[in-house]
Write a protein that holds these residues in place. Structure first.
Motif, PDB file in Angstrom:
ATOM      1  N   HIS A  18       0.930  -0.837   0.377  1.00  0.00           N
ATOM      2  CA  HIS A  18       0.048  -0.054   0.207  1.00  0.00           C
ATOM      3  C   HIS A  18       1.211   1.249   0.182  1.00  0.00           C
ATOM      4  N   ILE A  19       1.822   0.813  -0.601  1.00  0.00           N
ATOM      5  CA  ILE A  19       2.903   1.986  -0.321  1.00  0.00           C
ATOM      6  C   ILE A  19       2.504   2.880  -2.153  1.00  0.00           C
ATOM      7  N   GLU A  20       1.732   4.574  -2.377  1.00  0.00           N
ATOM      8  CA  GLU A  20       0.732   4.334  -3.663  1.00  0.00           C
ATOM      9  C   GLU A  20       2.334   5.423  -4.046  1.00  0.00           C
ATOM     10  N   THR A  21       2.532   6.593  -3.151  1.00  0.00           N
ATOM     11  CA  THR A  21       3.600   7.934  -3.894  1.00  0.00           C
ATOM     12  C   THR A  21       4.602   7.949  -3.273  1.00  0.00           C
ATOM     13  N   PRO A  22       5.345   8.672  -4.490  1.00  0.00           N
ATOM     14  CA  PRO A  22       7.336   8.701  -3.854  1.00  0.00           C
ATOM     15  C   PRO A  22       6.561   9.910  -2.611  1.00  0.00           C
ATOM     16  N   THR A  23       7.305   9.621  -1.148  1.00  0.00           N
ATOM     17  CA  THR A  23       7.785  10.918  -1.141  1.00  0.00           C
ATOM     18  C   THR A  23       8.475  12.165  -1.448  1.00  0.00           C
ATOM     19  N   PRO A  24       9.105  13.218  -1.390  1.00  0.00           N
ATOM     20  CA  PRO A  24       9.572  14.330  -2.388  1.00  0.00           C
ATOM     21  C   PRO A  24      10.876  14.079  -2.436  1.00  0.00           C
ATOM     22  N   LYS A  49      13.544   7.033   3.374  1.00  0.00           N
ATOM     23  CA  LYS A  49      15.247   6.471   3.225  1.00  0.00           C
ATOM     24  C   LYS A  49      15.391   5.286   3.120  1.00  0.00           C
ATOM     25  N   THR A  50      15.011   4.280   3.901  1.00  0.00           N
ATOM     26  CA  THR A  50      15.361   3.337   3.865  1.00  0.00           C
ATOM     27  C   THR A  50      14.332   2.327   2.620  1.00  0.00           C
ATOM     28  N   THR A  51      13.325   2.997   2.462  1.00  0.00           N
ATOM     29  CA  THR A  51      12.399   2.310   1.454  1.00  0.00           C
ATOM     30  C   THR A  51      12.781   2.956  -0.033  1.00  0.00           C
ATOM     31  N   THR A  52      13.929   3.655   0.330  1.00  0.00           N
ATOM     32  CA  THR A  52      14.101   3.985  -1.183  1.00  0.00           C
ATOM     33  C   THR A  52      15.500   3.177  -1.115  1.00  0.00           C
ATOM     34  N   LEU A  53      16.276   2.593  -0.261  1.00  0.00           N
ATOM     35  CA  LEU A  53      17.729   1.840  -0.100  1.00  0.00           C
ATOM     36  C   LEU A  53      17.220   0.539  -1.116  1.00  0.00           C
ATOM     37  N   ILE A  54      15.733  -0.158  -0.516  1.00  0.00           N
ATOM     38  CA  ILE A  54      16.033  -1.100  -0.576  1.00  0.00           C
ATOM     39  C   ILE A  54      15.074  -1.194  -2.326  1.00  0.00           C
ATOM     40  N   ILE A  55      14.250  -0.513  -2.299  1.00  0.00           N
ATOM     41  CA  ILE A  55      13.462  -0.023  -4.328  1.00  0.00           C
ATOM     42  C   ILE A  55      15.249   0.060  -5.115  1.00  0.00           C
ATOM     43  N   THR A  56      16.097   0.900  -4.727  1.00  0.00           N
ATOM     44  CA  THR A  56      16.856   1.180  -5.610  1.00  0.00           C
ATOM     45  C   THR A  56      18.103  -0.218  -5.867  1.00  0.00           C
ATOM     46  N   ALA A  84      16.439  -4.599  11.911  1.00  0.00           N
ATOM     47  CA  ALA A  84      15.594  -4.413  11.139  1.00  0.00           C
ATOM     48  C   ALA A  84      15.148  -4.621   9.667  1.00  0.00           C
ATOM     49  N   LEU A  85      16.400  -4.280   9.245  1.00  0.00           N
ATOM     50  CA  LEU A  85      16.622  -3.618   7.507  1.00  0.00           C
ATOM     51  C   LEU A  85      15.664  -5.353   6.535  1.00  0.00           C
ATOM     52  N   TYR A  86      16.617  -6.015   7.713  1.00  0.00           N
ATOM     53  CA  TYR A  86      16.292  -8.143   6.708  1.00  0.00           C
ATOM     54  C   TYR A  86      15.024  -7.787   6.289  1.00  0.00           C
ATOM     55  N   ASP A  87      13.836  -7.684   7.709  1.00  0.00           N
ATOM     56  CA  ASP A  87      12.745  -7.919   7.941  1.00  0.00           C
ATOM     57  C   ASP A  87      12.067  -7.026   7.174  1.00  0.00           C
ATOM     58  N   ALA A  88      12.690  -5.612   6.540  1.00  0.00           N
ATOM     59  CA  ALA A  88      11.846  -4.620   5.923  1.00  0.00           C
ATOM     60  C   ALA A  88      12.514  -5.626   3.811  1.00  0.00           C
ATOM     61  N   PHE A  89      13.357  -5.495   4.153  1.00  0.00           N
ATOM     62  CA  PHE A  89      13.929  -6.358   2.649  1.00  0.00           C
ATOM     63  C   PHE A  89      12.962  -7.559   2.238  1.00  0.00           C
ATOM     64  N   LEU A  90      12.660  -8.148   3.089  1.00  0.00           N
ATOM     65  CA  LEU A  90      11.705  -9.732   3.237  1.00  0.00           C
ATOM     66  C   LEU A  90      10.199  -9.116   2.746  1.00  0.00           C
ATOM     67  N   LYS A  91      10.111  -8.067   3.270  1.00  0.00           N
ATOM     68  CA  LYS A  91       8.194  -7.384   2.336  1.00  0.00           C
ATOM     69  C   LYS A  91       8.213  -7.475   1.484  1.00  0.00           C
ATOM     70  N   ASP A 150      23.602   2.890   5.640  1.00  0.00           N
ATOM     71  CA  ASP A 150      21.888   3.354   5.809  1.00  0.00           C
ATOM     72  C   ASP A 150      22.212   3.992   7.648  1.00  0.00           C
ATOM     73  N   ASP A 151      21.966   4.817   7.626  1.00  0.00           N
ATOM     74  CA  ASP A 151      22.177   6.018   8.543  1.00  0.00           C
ATOM     75  C   ASP A 151      23.760   6.212   9.474  1.00  0.00           C
ATOM     76  N   ALA A 152      24.026   7.029   8.298  1.00  0.00           N
ATOM     77  CA  ALA A 152      25.299   6.880   8.505  1.00  0.00           C
ATOM     78  C   ALA A 152      25.512   7.422   9.778  1.00  0.00           C
ATOM     79  N   LYS A 153      25.145   7.850  10.235  1.00  0.00           N
ATOM     80  CA  LYS A 153      25.856   8.682  11.731  1.00  0.00           C
ATOM     81  C   LYS A 153      26.667   8.127  12.507  1.00  0.00           C
ATOM     82  N   PHE A 154      26.553   6.780  12.880  1.00  0.00           N
ATOM     83  CA  PHE A 154      27.206   5.734  13.151  1.00  0.00           C
ATOM     84  C   PHE A 154      29.026   5.680  12.706  1.00  0.00           C
ATOM     85  N   LEU A 155      29.358   6.268  11.679  1.00  0.00           N
ATOM     86  CA  LEU A 155      30.447   6.273  11.291  1.00  0.00           C
ATOM     87  C   LEU A 155      31.188   7.721  11.500  1.00  0.00           C
TER      88      LEU A 155
END
Length: 203
Positions: A18-24, A49-56, A84-91, A150-155
């Motif tokens: 149910h993701i119909e419209t891209p965010t800006p 950002k996370t959905t963008t990462l998965i899609i691309t 968390a990201l693994y679960d998101a990818f599996l969807k 992802d979420d690169a502030k930890f660097l």
């Protein structure tokens, strides 16, 4: 609409979720990432950002398994972020042949090596773990097409920064995409290591 120019399997997953419209942010970032450029993607939380990462990532791999070595790698801070990201990818990959693997410090390195050897497409891992896999010849990056952080502030932490830049030295040719809430000077300095000519997409 940006979503109309994606692989049919991704479009089906977006509809199912149910993701119909891209965010800006997605509207501005997805075409740049699809172009193959190195990209710093800077946007606040909940901008997609996370959905963008998965899609691309799925778009880059054409939504199908191929070979045995990972063709995409995503680096995150710790085990919780990996899972968390693994679960998101599996969807998104549920009805594709893509093989996603969760790799983290707490999982014995010999177990990871044996499971990776069986064949994976997308490796989600941490800087410390991927460095250990490299040092023990536990993973090949010969087929790697895209590497995302992802979420690169930890660097900002020197030890994780060093682990990542050391790992990148072993990767000959690859697209890099770094996602963060803000372009911290430490994160921006990645352009001195492997983000040559990087474009910046900022919201």
């Amino acid at each position: 609409m940006v979503f109309k120019k994606l692989h049919v399997d991704i479009l089906e997953a977006l509809e199912r979720l149910h993701i119909e419209t891209p965010t800006p942010f997605q509207t501005s970032s997805i075409p740049v990432i699809k172009s193959g450029a190195n990209v710093f993607c800077i946007a606040p939380k909940d901008s997609g950002k996370t959905t963008t990462l998965i899609i691309t990532t799925l778009q880059k791999l054409k939504c199908k398994a191929e070979g045995n070595a990972p063709r995409a790698m995503v680096i995150v801070e710790n085990k919780d972020e990996v899972l968390a990201l693994y679960d998101a990818f599996l969807k998104f990959t549920k009805y594709t042949s893509l093989r996603v693997y969760a790799s983290y410090d707490e999982l014995h390195i010999d177990v990871q090596k044996s499971e990776i050897y069986l064949g994976i497409d997308i490796l989600i891992t941490t800087p410390k773990t991927i460095q250990k896999l490299f040092l023990t010849n536990g993973v090949s990056v010969a087929a790697l097409k895209i590497c995302s952080v992802d979420d690169a502030k930890f660097l900002i932490q020197q030890n994780t920064f060093t682990s990542l830049t050391t790992t990148a030295e072993s990767i000959k040719k690859c697209q890099y995409v770094v996602y963060a809430d803000a372009l911290h000077p430490k994160v921006k300095s990645l352009q001195n290591f492997f983000m040559e000519g990087a474009r910046i997409v900022k919201q």
